[in-house]
Enzyme design. Structure first.
Site, PDB file in Angstrom:
ATOM      1  CE  LYS A  93       5.916 -25.619  32.078  1.00 58.43           C
ATOM      2  NZ  LYS A  93       5.461 -26.713  32.943  1.00 58.43           N
ATOM      3  CB  CYS A  98      19.381 -18.864  29.445  1.00 60.51           C
ATOM      4  SG  CYS A  98      20.633 -19.671  30.421  1.00 60.51           S
ATOM      5  CG  HIS A 139      12.164 -57.729  46.082  1.00 58.25           C
ATOM      6  ND1 HIS A 139      12.581 -59.004  46.387  1.00 58.25           N
ATOM      7  CD2 HIS A 139      10.980 -57.875  45.444  1.00 58.25           C
ATOM      8  CE1 HIS A 139      11.693 -59.872  45.946  1.00 58.25           C
ATOM      9  NE2 HIS A 139      10.702 -59.207  45.370  1.00 58.25           N
ATOM     10  NE  ARG A 170      14.263 -20.109  26.913  1.00 57.41           N
ATOM     11  CZ  ARG A 170      14.081 -21.020  25.967  1.00 57.41           C
ATOM     12  NH1 ARG A 170      12.886 -21.291  25.552  1.00 57.41           N
ATOM     13  NH2 ARG A 170      15.100 -21.646  25.457  1.00 57.41           N
ATOM     14  CD1 TRP A 198      17.531 -23.241  35.736  1.00 60.21           C
ATOM     15  CD2 TRP A 198      19.010 -24.319  34.461  1.00 60.21           C
ATOM     16  NE1 TRP A 198      17.607 -24.518  36.190  1.00 60.21           N
ATOM     17  CE2 TRP A 198      18.500 -25.209  35.436  1.00 60.21           C
ATOM     18  CE3 TRP A 198      19.975 -24.800  33.565  1.00 60.21           C
ATOM     19  CZ2 TRP A 198      18.906 -26.541  35.528  1.00 60.21           C
ATOM     20  CZ3 TRP A 198      20.372 -26.118  33.660  1.00 60.21           C
ATOM     21  CH2 TRP A 198      19.834 -26.971  34.618  1.00 60.21           C
ATOM     22  CG  ASN A 247      19.204 -20.743  25.685  1.00 56.14           C
ATOM     23  OD1 ASN A 247      19.574 -21.505  26.575  1.00 56.14           O
ATOM     24  ND2 ASN A 247      18.070 -20.882  25.036  1.00 56.14           N
ATOM     25  N   GLY A 248      22.526 -21.930  26.038  1.00 56.75           N
ATOM     26  CA  GLY A 248      23.145 -23.153  25.539  1.00 56.75           C
ATOM     27  C   GLY A 248      24.405 -23.472  26.312  1.00 56.75           C
ATOM     28  CD  GLU A 294       4.225 -36.344  36.799  1.00 53.82           C
ATOM     29  OE1 GLU A 294       5.358 -36.733  36.471  1.00 53.82           O
ATOM     30  OE2 GLU A 294       3.908 -35.137  36.759  1.00 53.82           O
ATOM     31  CD  GLU A 311       8.924 -31.463  38.954  1.00 54.21           C
ATOM     32  OE1 GLU A 311       9.467 -31.296  37.858  1.00 54.21           O
ATOM     33  OE2 GLU A 311       7.693 -31.626  39.073  1.00 54.21           O
ATOM     34  CE  LYS A 356       4.828 -32.344  38.826  1.00 53.39           C
ATOM     35  NZ  LYS A 356       4.927 -32.882  37.538  1.00 53.39           N
TER      36      LYS A 356
HETATM   37  C1  G6P Z   1      11.708 -29.868  32.632  1.00 51.95           C
HETATM   38  C2  G6P Z   1      10.400 -29.446  33.269  1.00 51.95           C
HETATM   39  C3  G6P Z   1       9.515 -30.678  33.457  1.00 51.95           C
HETATM   40  C4  G6P Z   1       9.316 -31.386  32.127  1.00 51.95           C
HETATM   41  C5  G6P Z   1      10.658 -31.745  31.469  1.00 51.95           C
HETATM   42  C6  G6P Z   1      10.461 -32.205  30.033  1.00 51.95           C
HETATM   43  O1  G6P Z   1      12.426 -30.660  33.519  1.00 51.95           O
HETATM   44  O2  G6P Z   1      10.622 -28.825  34.515  1.00 51.95           O
HETATM   45  O3  G6P Z   1       8.258 -30.282  33.973  1.00 51.95           O
HETATM   46  O4  G6P Z   1       8.581 -32.557  32.338  1.00 51.95           O
HETATM   47  O5  G6P Z   1      11.490 -30.580  31.418  1.00 51.95           O
HETATM   48  O6  G6P Z   1       9.949 -31.127  29.295  1.00 51.95           O
HETATM   49  P1  G6P Z   1       9.103 -31.240  27.966  1.00 51.95           P
HETATM   50  O7  G6P Z   1       8.835 -29.815  27.579  1.00 51.95           O
HETATM   51  O8  G6P Z   1       9.972 -31.956  26.971  1.00 51.95           O
HETATM   52  O9  G6P Z   1       7.875 -32.007  28.298  1.00 51.95           O
END
Ligand code: G6P
Length: 610
Positions: A605, A2, A506, A27, A75, A99-100, A483, A490, A487
């Site tokens: 983010k 948030c 396996h 956020r 969020w 926020n929290g 990764e 996501e 991606k």
């Molecule tokens: C969120 C973001 C990811 C990120 C993760 C860790 O899930 O969407 O893209 O990798 O947080 O964030 P940080 O800021 O600690 O790398």
């Protein structure tokens, strides 16, 4: 998560609040709202589900004009993302944004209901609004009542409050969620990130854990956790507000993918001599501390965790240091046995991820040798609380799916590996010199990989109708495959899983058929022949193969096999290079599927809640 913005000024503040919210959408973006003490002396609010643009349209139709206000982009954690649950929440003359997460909200809700308070949302935040209202009955002053309120809250909060009865002040409290005061002339502001306020000021005061602030037009007063009046340092940023502009690109994510040669170059700048890494890049005590390191524990979340997984291969192979890597949300709640002389390394783009920060705080009690943060934000909590820091120079990353932050983290981690190997004498000077030379060439190699953009765009068409995908890799390419899978899920919402190629038989082989594309990265290393056998296993079951292979790997297109040739690169650096086509692949699949690439559903983010 948030985002919070607040303002107390002589001028109308609604446009400032809205602009701040737009800058904070990274956020969270499932609903947004604003509360203003209007010029006709009432507290009014507007809330809308969806993005800030929905709220903006509603405010165009029905403006709120006033000189005191708070705003929020949400969020959802407690309660669905709908208007009723959007912030600000009201109680009598009060408006609150939060926020929290308040962990004891259910017990407090029951107590407040018994006292006659009526709840109109499912949020934990509304509990704070009513509790504060209740405290105000006896304590009358807003900050005094806020201090009494937060004493009863368990959990994490960044809070901003305004009251129609005390309309000259904006009050705030921080515990576990960042808040910063923006200082103006005859006006002051509040936000969960200074970026939200760069349009109105370049002077900031960061609240610390447990702080309560009383913000007025021409003064700011702060009390610490013990209720003692304190001064917090004013920080001035001289650089211009960072541009949030897509330039020639259709999405921020594509722009950020293409920025990688430049930001990798920036991350390397000033950190290497002709043939060595400059250890002091990690801080003045780095050389002394690194000499003592016998183990490394890496902790991170999401994409940053994958960077840590790659680093483990490097640290063990090049520096001969045993390394463990764990996701922060697990590490922080586990009984951990710490080996003597272990360096605790956190990796984070934002430096505010709640689990990573909590893990660092726990680590301080566990007897680690020292803490090191590899982070993209110099003014973040993680950096402030770590002994050593290496700042990645990725610049502001706006796309929620992390791209340039990841590759710059990998660069930072390779610099760390070489430094540890150098200081401890476990890495031959010749090997270090070769890798320094290779690092210097890396931006050019990344540029060559980016030139494959349109080839990857074509390959993406194979995925448009698919629901599942498998990513395979061996050695340090396994985390690259992880990764790649992250991606894809996501931003395209296609189910994607990553496996070490050797694990195929396996279990996951049972899933392979014509409908399950299998993506793999194949640099020319000693694992290549083994990987080729795994790929045969896939082909024999009718699986479609998409292989990103070294130009010298001897792999060619065939029926059901699509090979994209990659520029040749030193094996150690290959995880950085092979990440690029996987980023492009998910990007183009998402574009074909028509998803919201920069702000995918349900994600944010910066994850500042558990
Ligand atoms: C969120 C973001 C990811 C990120 C993760 C860790 O899930 O969407 O893209 O990798 O947080 O964030 P940080 O800021 O600690 O790398």
């Amino acid at each position: 998560m948030c985002g919070i913005v607040g303002a107390v000024a002589e001028r109308s503040i609604t446009a400032i609040l809205l602009e701040g919210l737009k800058r904070l959408e990274y956020r969270g973006y499932d609903s947004a709202g604003v509360a203003v003490f209007t010029n006709d002396g009432t507290l009014a609010r507007m809330r809308r589900p969806g993005k800030v643009s929905e709220l903006e349209q509603a405010l165009e139709a029905e403006p709120l004009v006033g000189r005191l206000g708070i705003a929020h982009t949400r969020w959802a954690t407690h309660g669905a993302p709908c208007e009723r649950n959007a912030h600000p929440h009201f109680s009598g003359d009060l408006a609150v944004v939060h926020n929290g997460i308040i962990e004891n909200h259910e017990a407090l809700r029951e107590q407040l209901k018994a006292l006659g308070y009526v709840f109109t949302s499912d949020t934990d935040t509304e509990v704070i609004a009513h509790l504060l209202s209740h405290k105000l009955k006896d304590l009358t002053d807003l900050t005094v009542a806020l201090k009494a309120t937060v004493k009863e809250l368990h959990g994490a909060y960044g809070l901003a409050v305004i009251s129609a009865k005390q309309p000259d002040r904006l009050v705030a409290a921080r515990s576990g969620s960042p808040l910063v005061i923006g200082l103006g002339l005859g006006e002051n502001f509040l936000a969960s990130d200074q970026l939200a306020l760069r349009q109105v000021t370049d002077r900031f005061m960061y609240l610390e854990e447990g702080d309560i602030a009383d913000i007025r037009r021409d003064s700011v007063q702060i009390w610490d956790l013990d209720g003692k009046a304190v001064e917090r340092e004013t920080v001035q940023y001289r650089d211009g507000a960072e541009a949030a502009d897509k330039g020639e690109f259709r999405h921020f994510m594509l722009k950020e993918i293409h920025e990688q040669p430049a930001v990798v170059q920036r991350t390397l700048e000033g950190r290497m001599s002709q043939n060595q890494v400059l250890v002091q890049a990690f801080g003045p005590q780095a050389a002394e501390l690194f000499a003592k390191v016998r183990n490394v524990q890496i902790v991170a979340c999401g994409t940053s965790y994958h960077a840590g997984m790659v680093a483990r291969y490097w640290l063990e192979e090049l520096a001969g240091i045993p390394c463990q890597v764990e996701v922060a949300s697990e590490f922080r709640y586990r009984k951990v046995v710490v080996q003597p002389d272990t360096l605790f390394v956190t990796i984070s783009q934002s430096g505010e991820t709640a689990d990573t920060l909590a893990a660092l705080r726990n680590a301080k009690e566990l007897g680690f040798l020292a803490s090191l943060a590899i982070c993209n934000v110099g003014i973040s909590s993680l950096v402030r609380e770590s002994d050593l820091t290496l700042l990645t120079q990725a610049g502001r990353e706006i796309g929620v799916a992390s791209t340039k932050a990841f590759t710059t983290q990998l660069v930072g981690l390779l610099l760390l590996t070489l430094s540890l190997g150098q200081v401890r004498g476990t890495l031959a000077a010749g090997v270090e010199a070769t890798l320094v030379e290779e690092l210097r060439r890396l931006p050019t190699r990344l540029g060559e990989a980016l030139a494959m953009d349109s080839t990857v765009e074509k390959i993406a068409e194979l995925f448009a109708e698919k629901n599942h995908t498998l990513f395979l890799g061996r050695g340090a390419q396994f985390p690259v495959a992880m990764e790649g899978a992250l991606k894809l899920k996501e931003i395209s919402y296609i189910h994607a899983e990553a496996y070490p190629a050797g694990e195929l038989k396996h279990g996951p082989l049972a899933l392979v058929d014509n409908d399950m594309p299998v993506v793999t990265v194949a640099p020319n290393n000693e694992l290549l022949e083994k990987l080729k056998s795994n790929l045969q296993e896939v082909r024999a079951r009718g699986g479609q193969l998409i292989v990103f292979a070294d130009e010298k790997a001897g792999m060619t297109n065939g029926e059901g096999t699509h090979v994209v040739h990659m520029p040749h690169i030193h094996d150690i650096l290959s995880p950085i290079l092979y990440t690029i086509p996987l980023q492009l692949l998910s990007y183009y699949v998402a574009v074909l599927k028509g998803t919201d690439v920069d702000q995918p559903r349900n994600l944010a983010k910066s994850v500042t809640v558990e």
